[in-house]
Design an enzyme around this catalytic site. Structure first.
Site, PDB file in Angstrom:
ATOM      1  N   ASP A 100     -11.425  70.225 -49.159  1.00 55.74           N
ATOM      2  CA  ASP A 100     -11.568  71.501 -48.468  1.00 55.74           C
ATOM      3  C   ASP A 100     -11.792  72.621 -49.479  1.00 55.74           C
ATOM      4  O   ASP A 100     -11.377  72.533 -50.641  1.00 55.74           O
ATOM      5  CB  ASP A 100     -10.316  71.805 -47.647  1.00 55.74           C
ATOM      6  CG  ASP A 100     -10.168  70.890 -46.449  1.00 55.74           C
ATOM      7  OD1 ASP A 100     -11.178  70.304 -46.013  1.00 55.74           O
ATOM      8  OD2 ASP A 100      -9.036  70.742 -45.954  1.00 55.74           O
ATOM      9  N   SER A 101     -12.404  73.690 -49.034  1.00 56.89           N
ATOM     10  CA  SER A 101     -12.716  74.820 -49.918  1.00 56.89           C
ATOM     11  C   SER A 101     -11.488  75.334 -50.654  1.00 56.89           C
ATOM     12  O   SER A 101     -11.553  75.654 -51.838  1.00 56.89           O
ATOM     13  CB  SER A 101     -13.331  75.967 -49.119  1.00 56.89           C
ATOM     14  OG  SER A 101     -14.600  75.600 -48.656  1.00 56.89           O
TER      15      SER A 101
END
Length: 135
Positions: free
Chosen positions: A67-68
Site C-alpha cells: 500500500d502507498s
C-alpha cells in the site's frame, strides 16, 4: 497538487542480479501506476534510476505490491522467462511475507496479532466500468 518525482539511489536497491531486483519502497508512494497519470510511483522511479545509473532499462515485472502508506521490500522480475515461476511462488505461498509494525504506544502490546482488512472496488470505479459496458 502535483507530487514531486521520486528519485531512487543505490541505497534503495537491496539486492540485484541478472534475474531480479529488490527495492526498498519508501512510504507515501504507490508501488505501481494509479488512475492519476500525474502521480509518480515506484515502478516509474525504478525505470528512471536504471536510465540514469545504468543507461538501459531492463524488462521489469511486478508480482506483488505494498500500500502507498507502507514501506518495505518490493521484488521486481528482470527476466521475462521467469515470470511464471515467480508468479507461482507468490500464488502457492512459497515466498514468506513478513510485515513488521513499528508503533509508539504507552501500554504493552502483544508480540503478535492479526489485522484483517478486506479490500473492495471503489463504487466509482464499478459505476464507470458499468457505464463503459453499456455503451
Amino acid at each position: 497538487p502535483v507530487q514531486p518525482k521520486i528519485e531512487l539511489s543505490h541505497k534503495n536497491i537491496l539486492f540485484e542480479d541478472k534475474h531480479i531486483i529488490c527495492v526498498n519502497k519508501p512510504e507515501g508512494i504507490p508501488t505501481h501506476a494509479t488512475l492519476d497519470p500525474e502521480r509518480d510511483h515506484l515502478e516509474a522511479a525504478l525505470k528512471r534510476y536504471f536510465k540514469r545509473e545504468k543507461q538501459n532499462v531492463p524488462y521489469l515485472a511486478l508480482h506483488h505490491r505494498l500500500d502507498s502508506d507502507t514501506s518495505g521490500v518490493i521484488l521486481f522480475c528482470k527476466d521475462q522467462s521467469l515470470n511464471k515461476d515467480l508468479a507461482d511462488l507468490f500464488k502457492n505461498g512459497d515466498l514468506e511475507k513478513i510485515y513488521l509494525a513499528i508503533t509508539q504506544h504507552s501500554k504493552s502490546i502483544p508480540d503478535q496479532w492479526e489485522i484483517k482488512n478486506h479490500l473492495s472496488r471503489s463504487q466509482k470505479k464499478d459505476e464507470k466500468q458499468k457505464m463503459q459496458s453499456v455503451k
